[in-house]
Design an enzyme around this catalytic site. Structure first.
Site, PDB file in Angstrom:
ATOM      1  CG  ASP A 176      40.004 -33.323  25.533  1.00 53.37           C
ATOM      2  OD1 ASP A 176      40.261 -32.232  24.996  1.00 53.37           O
ATOM      3  OD2 ASP A 176      40.622 -34.375  25.303  1.00 53.37           O
TER       4      ASP A 176
ATOM      5  CG  HIS B 208      43.480 -38.845  21.005  1.00 51.39           C
ATOM      6  ND1 HIS B 208      44.184 -38.008  21.854  1.00 51.39           N
ATOM      7  CD2 HIS B 208      42.647 -38.049  20.313  1.00 51.39           C
ATOM      8  CE1 HIS B 208      43.774 -36.774  21.684  1.00 51.39           C
ATOM      9  NE2 HIS B 208      42.844 -36.767  20.755  1.00 51.39           N
ATOM     10  CG  ASP B 209      45.328 -36.434  17.999  1.00 52.99           C
ATOM     11  OD1 ASP B 209      44.242 -36.931  17.636  1.00 52.99           O
ATOM     12  OD2 ASP B 209      45.406 -35.423  18.720  1.00 52.99           O
TER      13      ASP B 209
ATOM     14  CG  ASP C 108      41.071 -30.103  21.106  1.00 53.67           C
ATOM     15  OD1 ASP C 108      41.747 -31.138  21.022  1.00 53.67           O
ATOM     16  OD2 ASP C 108      40.511 -29.563  20.126  1.00 53.67           O
TER      17      ASP C 108
ATOM     18  CD  GLU D 249      46.060 -31.050  20.934  1.00 52.36           C
ATOM     19  OE1 GLU D 249      46.246 -32.089  20.291  1.00 52.36           O
ATOM     20  OE2 GLU D 249      45.176 -30.228  20.656  1.00 52.36           O
TER      21      GLU D 249
HETATM   22  C1  NOJ Z   1      43.259 -32.180  18.757  1.00 53.07           C
HETATM   23  C2  NOJ Z   1      42.704 -33.494  19.194  1.00 53.07           C
HETATM   24  O1  NOJ Z   1      43.663 -34.177  19.944  1.00 53.07           O
HETATM   25  C3  NOJ Z   1      42.293 -34.231  17.948  1.00 53.07           C
HETATM   26  O2  NOJ Z   1      41.948 -35.570  18.207  1.00 53.07           O
HETATM   27  C4  NOJ Z   1      41.160 -33.491  17.322  1.00 53.07           C
HETATM   28  O3  NOJ Z   1      40.796 -34.108  16.107  1.00 53.07           O
HETATM   29  C5  NOJ Z   1      41.533 -32.041  17.050  1.00 53.07           C
HETATM   30  N1  NOJ Z   1      42.214 -31.429  18.164  1.00 53.07           N
HETATM   31  C6  NOJ Z   1      40.306 -31.220  16.769  1.00 53.07           C
HETATM   32  O4  NOJ Z   1      39.586 -31.039  17.959  1.00 53.07           O
END
Ligand code: NOJ
Length: 535
Positions: A99, A324-325, A200, A263
């Site tokens: 990442d 993971h989100d 990210d 992302e």
């Molecule tokens: C996206 C990430 O996937 C997430 O887990 C994170 O909280 C935010 N970006 C901030 O970095």
């Protein structure tokens, strides 16, 4: 096939390092733990591992708040452990993706500490502004995790901007030194042998220079994330982002055969711009649209059609079903049979699939009691179902205590289902979801039609979605029944031999051939998907 890159032919597996395997009994997963599970990943049949952040961090956002970009957090191990992970992964022909978090750092990062000093050379590394003339923050922008996106810093008597937590100040990518130093970070890890980055929050990288107020979102309703009350017209997806992505890509291109993944949660037309001019942006701007599309044949077929049609010439597609989100897949799609169908969809669409750890087992969201909450989002904005802890619980390896994840107290609770839903049990059961994933991964690996072949929609018929993947003369037909009733395949379909079915009860033997012109018709069972060879 050889003209395709590994990241086109292969499948990516996301590991959330805190939750994968603990090796030192502190209840937190770590790099030696991952090394000890590489044989499993190799057996499963994935191509590349993407690790959520492993860098030193105060963990306000569990590693997405980095305070040293060129090291490993002691909770996860050491740089030597990292080198060993690269070596052991490569020895098994597994690629390693890290990442990369360019939008912000931790407020504990030495760069930010220095930047707080008004005349320091690093002052413009972050986004400092005076308050509005009448008092209060410079504009109306909101933090993704709740509250204003500006925090007043007493020490320097100005506000700083943070798209996420106040502990995650945004870097100012308009400052050339920021670009320079972040490119250096990329090279640091590329030199250590990483095969790529997942970048990210790329759509948050740049903000409107005039800091104009964001407009209200007319679609916002109580119960939605408070941040969505405004449209992010001036705080996200700004045109300057693309040249900065191209800069990152130039760094990648100094090395051989690495992958750059972005992302960005954006509508399809906006997402396509992230492939960059002349395709010199991201190799793969993550396509998250399966996460939000209604789970029925018509909507999914329309999504695939729209996405395929929007891809720039030569751009490589990709599909994501979990991360993971977001809530676990099985919670989103309704149950295990739907999850099996989803696995078949993900692994037969055209484009690189990304799997989230534990989805291959059918791990579910784990209920988190208020006193167990870890995620800052849930803490800031409780009760709206935004918390991400439920999908980040320990990997379920076995029926042993704590699912074989740790001998200590895990940082998040282990699923109550772990005695049944785990690698040990499912690897011995031909009818398990894990067995299905493994079968599909093997098939995808063996069949260029699936990994790199063409895609053609063959029809959407009530609850059925049918498509064809072809490579040279080899043709595979994929038919998915999103409904619970059985459906015969339409008469126009060719004679088929079922290679894999998502329905464990169907034997993939000769009796299941569907002879369309006269003899046995192939009937798809409720919630069944098949991959079949066109005869
Ligand atoms: C996206 C990430 O996937 C997430 O887990 C994170 O909280 C935010 N970006 C901030 O970095």
């Amino acid at each position: 096939m050889t003209e395709h890159h590994w990241w086109q032919r292969g499948v990516i597996y996301q590991i959330y390092p805190r939750s994968f395997q603990d090796s030192n009994d502190d209840g937190i997963g770590d790099l030696p733990g991952i090394v000890s599970r590489l044989d499993y990943l190799d057996w499963l049949g994935v191509t590349a591992l993407w690790l959520s952040p492993i860098y030193p961090s105060p963990m306000a956002d569990f590693g997405y708040d980095i305070c040293d970009h060129e090291n490993v957090d002691p909770r996860f191990g050491t740089l030597a452990d990292f080198d060993r992970l690269v070596q052991e992964a490569h020895r098994r022909d597994l690629k390693l993706i890290l990442d990369f978090v360019p939008n912000h750092t931790s407020d504990q990062h030495p760069w930010f500490r220095e930047s707080r000093i008004p005349h320091s050379p690093k002052r413009d590394w972050y986004i400092w502004r005076d308050g509005a003339p009448g008092g209060g923050p410079p504009n109306n922008w909101l933090s993704e995790f709740g509250g204003p996106a500006w925090t007043f810093d007493e020490a320097s008597a100005r506000y700083y901007y943070h798209a996420y937590l106040p502990q995650q100040p945004d870097l100012n990518w308009r400052a050339p030194q920021v670009q320079h130093v972040m490119h250096r970070v990329m090279r640091f890890w590329l030199d250590r042998g990483v095969d790529g980055f997942r970048v990210d929050a790329i759509h948050m990288l740049v903000e409107d220079e005039q800091l104009r107020d964001n407009p209200l979102n007319p679609a916002w309703r109580r119960g939605m994330s408070p941040a969505r009350a405004l449209l992010r017209r001036y705080s996200a997806d700004q045109p300057e982002t693309h040249q900065l992505v191209a800069g990152m890509r130039r760094v990648m291109d100094e090395y051989e055969d690495r992958v750059l993944i972005g992302e960005a949660y954006l509508p399809i037309d906006r997402l396509m711009l992230y492939y960059g001019e002349s395709l010199l942006g991201f190799h793969l701007p993550f396509n998250f649209h399966l996460l939000s599309t209604p789970w029925n044949a018509t909507a999914i077929a329309a999504l695939v059609r729209q996405y395929e049609a929007a891809l720039p010439v030569g751009a490589w597609p990709n599909w994501v079903l979990g991360n993971h989100d977001r809530s676990r897949l099985i919670n989103r799609v309704g149950g295990i049979r739907q999850a099996r169908l989803a696995a078949l969809l993900l692994l037969t669409l055209r484009g690189t699939p990304t799997l989230y750890y534990g989805e291959e087992l059918g791990m579910r969201d784990v209920p988190i009691a208020p006193e167990q909450v870890q995620d800052p989002w849930e803490k800031n904005v409780p009760g709206l179902g935004l918390g991400r802890d439920p999908c980040r619980t320990p990997m379920q390896w076995s029926s042993a205590p704590r699912a074989g994840f740790s001998s200590g107290v895990p940082w998040l609770p282990v699923s109550a289902e772990s005695g049944r839903v785990n690698v040990e049990v499912e690897s011995q059961d031909e009818a398990s979801l894990l067995a299905l994933y493994r079968k599909l991964l093997r098939l995808r690996h063996a069949e260029p039609a699936l990994s790199v072949g063409t895609y053609r929609e063959r029809g959407v018929d009530r609850e059925l979605f049918i498509y064809e993947r072809r490579y040279g003369p080899r043709c595979l037909m994929i038919a998915l029944n999103f409904g619970t009733n059985a459906h015969p395949l339409p008469r126009s379909a060719a004679a088929l031999r079922v290679l894999v079915s998502s329905d464990a009860a169907r034997a993939a033997d000769g009796r299941e051939d569907g002879r369309m012109n006269g003899r046995v018709d192939l009937v798809l069972r409720g919630l069944e998907g098949i991959v079949a060879l066109c005869l």
